[in-house]
Design a protein around this motif. Sequence first.
Motif, PDB file in Angstrom:
ATOM      1  N   VAL A 554       0.851  -1.185   0.000  1.00  0.00           N
ATOM      2  CA  VAL A 554       0.000   0.000   0.000  1.00  0.00           C
ATOM      3  C   VAL A 554       0.892   1.243   0.000  1.00  0.00           C
ATOM      4  CG1 VAL A 554      -1.771   1.269   1.245  1.00  0.00           C
ATOM      5  CG2 VAL A 554      -1.828  -1.240   1.177  1.00  0.00           C
ATOM      6  N   TYR A 555       0.605   2.171  -0.914  1.00  0.00           N
ATOM      7  CA  TYR A 555       1.300   3.466  -0.935  1.00  0.00           C
ATOM      8  C   TYR A 555       0.450   4.432  -0.139  1.00  0.00           C
ATOM      9  CZ  TYR A 555       4.298   1.463  -4.473  1.00  0.00           C
ATOM     10  OH  TYR A 555       5.168   0.661  -5.134  1.00  0.00           O
ATOM     11  N   ALA A 556       0.931   4.767   1.019  1.00  0.00           N
ATOM     12  CA  ALA A 556       0.159   5.550   1.961  1.00  0.00           C
ATOM     13  C   ALA A 556       0.426   7.019   1.780  1.00  0.00           C
ATOM     14  CB  ALA A 556       0.483   5.114   3.384  1.00  0.00           C
ATOM     15  N   SER A 561      -6.279   8.565   6.030  1.00  0.00           N
ATOM     16  CA  SER A 561      -6.707   7.183   6.297  1.00  0.00           C
ATOM     17  C   SER A 561      -6.971   6.483   4.977  1.00  0.00           C
ATOM     18  CB  SER A 561      -7.982   7.153   7.158  1.00  0.00           C
ATOM     19  OG  SER A 561      -7.733   7.727   8.417  1.00  0.00           O
ATOM     20  N   LEU A 562      -6.579   5.248   4.962  1.00  0.00           N
ATOM     21  CA  LEU A 562      -6.681   4.496   3.710  1.00  0.00           C
ATOM     22  C   LEU A 562      -7.245   3.106   3.985  1.00  0.00           C
ATOM     23  CD1 LEU A 562      -6.042   4.280   0.661  1.00  0.00           C
ATOM     24  CD2 LEU A 562      -3.789   3.422   1.330  1.00  0.00           C
ATOM     25  N   GLU A 563      -8.274   2.719   3.220  1.00  0.00           N
ATOM     26  CA  GLU A 563      -8.810   1.355   3.328  1.00  0.00           C
ATOM     27  C   GLU A 563      -7.845   0.408   2.637  1.00  0.00           C
ATOM     28  OE1 GLU A 563     -12.706   0.982   1.861  1.00  0.00           O
ATOM     29  OE2 GLU A 563     -13.595   2.412   3.277  1.00  0.00           O
ATOM     30  N   VAL A 564      -7.375  -0.519   3.453  1.00  0.00           N
ATOM     31  CA  VAL A 564      -6.363  -1.431   2.924  1.00  0.00           C
ATOM     32  C   VAL A 564      -7.033  -2.616   2.216  1.00  0.00           C
ATOM     33  CG1 VAL A 564      -4.426  -2.920   3.525  1.00  0.00           C
ATOM     34  CG2 VAL A 564      -4.755  -0.737   4.705  1.00  0.00           C
ATOM     35  N   THR A 565      -7.930  -3.251   2.903  1.00  0.00           N
ATOM     36  CA  THR A 565      -8.597  -4.434   2.335  1.00  0.00           C
ATOM     37  C   THR A 565      -9.841  -4.722   3.151  1.00  0.00           C
ATOM     38  OG1 THR A 565      -8.355  -6.732   1.640  1.00  0.00           O
ATOM     39  CG2 THR A 565      -7.355  -6.112   3.727  1.00  0.00           C
ATOM     40  N   THR A 566     -10.650  -5.599   2.613  1.00  0.00           N
ATOM     41  CA  THR A 566     -11.848  -6.073   3.332  1.00  0.00           C
ATOM     42  C   THR A 566     -11.678  -7.560   3.628  1.00  0.00           C
ATOM     43  OG1 THR A 566     -13.256  -4.455   2.244  1.00  0.00           O
ATOM     44  CG2 THR A 566     -14.336  -6.379   3.233  1.00  0.00           C
ATOM     45  N   VAL A 567     -11.831  -7.867   4.918  1.00  0.00           N
ATOM     46  CA  VAL A 567     -11.724  -9.276   5.323  1.00  0.00           C
ATOM     47  C   VAL A 567     -13.063  -9.955   5.035  1.00  0.00           C
ATOM     48  CG1 VAL A 567     -11.226 -10.868   7.191  1.00  0.00           C
ATOM     49  CG2 VAL A 567     -10.064  -8.646   7.088  1.00  0.00           C
ATOM     50  N   SER A 568     -13.050 -10.876   4.099  1.00  0.00           N
ATOM     51  CA  SER A 568     -14.283 -11.575   3.697  1.00  0.00           C
ATOM     52  C   SER A 568     -14.328 -12.966   4.329  1.00  0.00           C
ATOM     53  CB  SER A 568     -14.341 -11.683   2.173  1.00  0.00           C
ATOM     54  OG  SER A 568     -15.495 -12.408   1.792  1.00  0.00           O
ATOM     55  N   CYS A 569     -15.279 -13.149   5.262  1.00  0.00           N
ATOM     56  CA  CYS A 569     -15.393 -14.434   5.979  1.00  0.00           C
ATOM     57  C   CYS A 569     -16.841 -14.920   5.923  1.00  0.00           C
ATOM     58  CB  CYS A 569     -14.963 -14.285   7.438  1.00  0.00           C
ATOM     59  SG  CYS A 569     -13.246 -13.772   7.637  1.00  0.00           S
ATOM     60  N   ASN A 603      -4.240   4.187   9.235  1.00  0.00           N
ATOM     61  CA  ASN A 603      -4.335   5.561   9.749  1.00  0.00           C
ATOM     62  C   ASN A 603      -2.929   6.118   9.907  1.00  0.00           C
ATOM     63  OD1 ASN A 603      -7.210   5.444  10.096  1.00  0.00           O
ATOM     64  ND2 ASN A 603      -6.806   4.117  11.867  1.00  0.00           N
ATOM     65  N   ASP A 604      -2.593   7.155   9.128  1.00  0.00           N
ATOM     66  CA  ASP A 604      -1.275   7.824   9.242  1.00  0.00           C
ATOM     67  C   ASP A 604      -1.544   9.252   9.640  1.00  0.00           C
ATOM     68  OD1 ASP A 604       1.288   8.601   9.176  1.00  0.00           O
ATOM     69  OD2 ASP A 604       1.714   7.822   7.158  1.00  0.00           O
ATOM     70  N   LEU A 605      -1.392   9.570  10.903  1.00  0.00           N
ATOM     71  CA  LEU A 605      -1.722  10.884  11.448  1.00  0.00           C
ATOM     72  C   LEU A 605      -0.514  11.818  11.537  1.00  0.00           C
ATOM     73  CD1 LEU A 605      -4.139   9.725  14.276  1.00  0.00           C
ATOM     74  CD2 LEU A 605      -4.661  10.396  11.920  1.00  0.00           C
ATOM     75  N   MET A 606       0.623  11.404  10.991  1.00  0.00           N
ATOM     76  CA  MET A 606       1.821  12.263  11.043  1.00  0.00           C
ATOM     77  C   MET A 606       1.680  13.333   9.959  1.00  0.00           C
ATOM     78  SD  MET A 606       4.789   9.414  11.638  1.00  0.00           S
ATOM     79  CE  MET A 606       6.013  10.711  11.759  1.00  0.00           C
ATOM     80  N   VAL A 640      -2.906 -10.856   7.458  1.00  0.00           N
ATOM     81  CA  VAL A 640      -2.761  -9.819   6.417  1.00  0.00           C
ATOM     82  C   VAL A 640      -1.372  -9.178   6.581  1.00  0.00           C
ATOM     83  CG1 VAL A 640      -3.659  -7.699   5.427  1.00  0.00           C
ATOM     84  CG2 VAL A 640      -5.234  -9.401   6.390  1.00  0.00           C
ATOM     85  N   ILE A 641      -0.515  -9.338   5.573  1.00  0.00           N
ATOM     86  CA  ILE A 641       0.815  -8.714   5.567  1.00  0.00           C
ATOM     87  C   ILE A 641       0.719  -7.466   4.680  1.00  0.00           C
ATOM     88  CG2 ILE A 641       3.228  -8.992   4.976  1.00  0.00           C
ATOM     89  CD1 ILE A 641       2.942 -11.957   5.535  1.00  0.00           C
ATOM     90  N   VAL A 642       0.946  -6.349   5.300  1.00  0.00           N
ATOM     91  CA  VAL A 642       0.814  -5.060   4.601  1.00  0.00           C
ATOM     92  C   VAL A 642       2.192  -4.390   4.523  1.00  0.00           C
ATOM     93  CG1 VAL A 642      -0.348  -2.845   4.543  1.00  0.00           C
ATOM     94  CG2 VAL A 642      -1.538  -4.859   5.456  1.00  0.00           C
ATOM     95  N   HIS A 643       2.616  -4.089   3.285  1.00  0.00           N
ATOM     96  CA  HIS A 643       3.853  -3.322   3.068  1.00  0.00           C
ATOM     97  C   HIS A 643       3.459  -1.871   2.828  1.00  0.00           C
ATOM     98  CE1 HIS A 643       6.044  -7.116   2.723  1.00  0.00           C
ATOM     99  NE2 HIS A 643       5.054  -7.543   1.909  1.00  0.00           N
ATOM    100  N   ILE A 644       3.783  -1.020   3.763  1.00  0.00           N
ATOM    101  CA  ILE A 644       3.441   0.402   3.669  1.00  0.00           C
ATOM    102  C   ILE A 644       4.611   1.141   3.018  1.00  0.00           C
ATOM    103  CG2 ILE A 644       2.772   2.463   4.934  1.00  0.00           C
ATOM    104  CD1 ILE A 644       0.672   0.306   4.867  1.00  0.00           C
ATOM    105  N   VAL A 645       4.331   1.738   1.854  1.00  0.00           N
ATOM    106  CA  VAL A 645       5.354   2.526   1.134  1.00  0.00           C
ATOM    107  C   VAL A 645       4.902   3.988   1.167  1.00  0.00           C
ATOM    108  CG1 VAL A 645       6.553   2.887  -1.031  1.00  0.00           C
ATOM    109  CG2 VAL A 645       5.904   0.559  -0.324  1.00  0.00           C
ATOM    110  N   PRO A 646       5.719   4.888   1.765  1.00  0.00           N
ATOM    111  CA  PRO A 646       5.308   6.301   1.822  1.00  0.00           C
ATOM    112  C   PRO A 646       5.231   6.893   0.395  1.00  0.00           C
ATOM    113  CG  PRO A 646       7.041   5.832   3.407  1.00  0.00           C
ATOM    114  CD  PRO A 646       6.968   4.646   2.511  1.00  0.00           C
TER     115      PRO A 646
END
Length: 783
Positions: A554-556, A561-569, A603-606, A640-646
């Motif tokens: 994810v490029y944040a 705030s960014l929706e990363v994914t939806t957990v479908s169960c 959520n990136d509040l910086m 869920v493995i999330v790679h956050i790229v600024p």
Amino acid sequence: MVLLRPLALLLALVVSELYCLSWFIDVSESQGPGATLQSFSFNCSPYIPTLELLHVQPPTTFFNPPSLTRWQGTYVGKMTLSSSARLDALTVNHYELQLRFTCGNQVTEGRLSVNVQRDPNRDQCAGRFASPAGEIIQVRETVTPGTPLYTLLLPGQGAQMNITSAQDPPYFPGPFSIDGQGQLWAPSQGLKGQAQKVFQLQILVTFGQGRSCRGMLTVKVLPVSSSQVSFPQQAQNITIPENLVPGSKVAQVHAQGFDVRYEIVSPVPCRLFSIARVDGVVRTTAPLELAQAPDAAVTRLRVKAFERLRPWDSAELDFQVDVQSVNRWPPRCLPALLATQIPETTPVGTFVNTFTCTDPDSPGSTLDYQLLFHSPASASSLCLRDGVLEVNDTLDCDAPGACLQHTASILVLDSGQPPMTTEVPVLVMVTPVNEFSPTCVSRTFRVREDARPHTLLGSVMGTDLDYPHDSIEYSISGGSAPFAVDSLNGEVHLLGPLDYEMQKSYRLTVLLTDHSQDQDPTCHRSGSCTITIEVEDVNDHAPECEPPFQELTVYAHLGRSLEVTTVSCRVAQEPQRLAFSYRIVGGNSQSRFSLQGAVLVHNDLMLAPPWPEQSHTYELLIRVADAGPSTPHLSTTATVIVHIVPWRASTGATSIHRTTVPSRMTPLLVTDTEVFWQPEPWFVVVLTVTSALLLLGLGWFLSWLLRGLTQVLQTSSKPTQALLLNSIQGTKGSIEGFVEAPRMETPQAPSSVMSLHFDGRAQDSRTGRDYLFNTHTGARRWL
């Protein structure tokens, strides 16, 4: 031959207390020594019985003591005549024998009456006439010429009698004569002047066909004395009871005179009475039973008194003997015991049993009957009507103790004085009849679907009005359902596993069959009822997430705030269950991620520098639990493995104004479909080692390349959109159901993503820990 009724000895084996009963047998006077009067058999186990002859009336030695022998398990008693037996009906025609029978502790006495009967074919002379001394008679010298002096009693009819001794003068005044009736007549010249003389007459008795006997009759002529024989008392009636035994004293007559003797001159012969020649005592010689001899009720006796030496000097007295009836015998009933069994459905008024009773003392007299109950004490189910036992009320065996045997007795009373009674035991067994069918009430049971086998669900309460109540066997019609019913108590048990999702309820038909409620053990009745078993849902399936593992880049945008994914169960076995709860339970360092329902939000509040320059990887564990009403609440964990790229703007723009980044960016899912292949184990090992070395080198190169790309991105002023790369679901050979999204090629995308790709999840069999793995390289990541 001989007729014997040994009823008393047989009943003595069954009844503990008996009246002293009598038997009557008839014996011919022709029976000689050693003859068997009667034999009878009886049981006496396990004792050794005894049979005794107590006494004989009138006393005699004609009867042997009874013998007792064992034959084929029973005892046989015999009564025989002794070696001295000389029965003569003209002398004694009745004997009373008192017997005693002993069997263990039971002692019974009985009376045996022996009647000696005349034998018309007996051709012999008996009595004093046939003895060597002969018969002696005395007559007065004044006897009327040609009158009967004596009557000779001889057996049989049609006998001819002749005087064979000489009767010529001077010894005889004239010849004596005897006729065919046995009467001796005085000489036609009379006996005047023959006082003190003795005439011996030899008499020949001829029976015909050459049979004859001889005897002597001596006639003594007595002189006439001056004294006269007379009876001072007048004629009178004498009343005696009929129960006098033979030989009992009836009366005593007394005549005035010298050396007086007495005899009965009417009736001749006298069957019932005799008189003592010396003392004039009148006694009975036979039983005076009016039932057997009605003519014995009134007897007119004429007694003659005469002097021993002057028999012509005599006097006569007439008196009457009245025999009064005495109630000696209780009524006799046949059968002596009433025992029967009847079903409980016997209608009222049905004859149970009949019996007949007679009074031996007064045949044909009216008898009274009384029914006495013993068990139950106050039963009214039976009644007695005119000597017939009938059902008086409805019989019922369906209450405890109601179907027991009815024991009673019928008391029979005669009208004699004193009253005599006979008790007839009654035993009526009421047998049960299976009248009612078993019933039960339909019921509903509830059971959790996770209940273990043999769990008790409830009981089927069957009822049966027949006694014994509720004697029922239970069974289930058909055997397909996973349930069983206890055949004895109706308890319903679970046999196998249940599945609410497969079947929510069962309807079972329970069959009820009664038993042991009828006299016929094969008679059964049956009934049925329906029970419903409702399966209660139990949450036994955990949610399953698709995919269970996600790896996203994810490029944040900083400060957004960014929706990363939806957990479908979902729960595959229960598609209707849609309520779930989501919670991040691991990997959320610095609380950069949150969940809005099933949506994972970054959520990136910086908002101010310094901003992160390096990409960062988060391995998030999201616990998904069902939130419905069913318990327990089961959960699963999605990775869920999330790679956050600024994602940054240019320097000038950063210093002058803030670059506006769309507040909501849509991530792009890139799907890489790979064919599943399962190599040989040895090849997997070699490939794993080679891939590990290759990945180490490639990882070092990619890290160097990413640092360069980061510097370029910091100086770039052109805004870009975040790109989601390499979200891959391992499928093990299936390539259907996936959509490949366009890949956005950017120079900023890190090349090290492939090294972090894990497309499978498993559990270690030894430790039980979950881990992620790469099906190509074999790399693992422990959770």
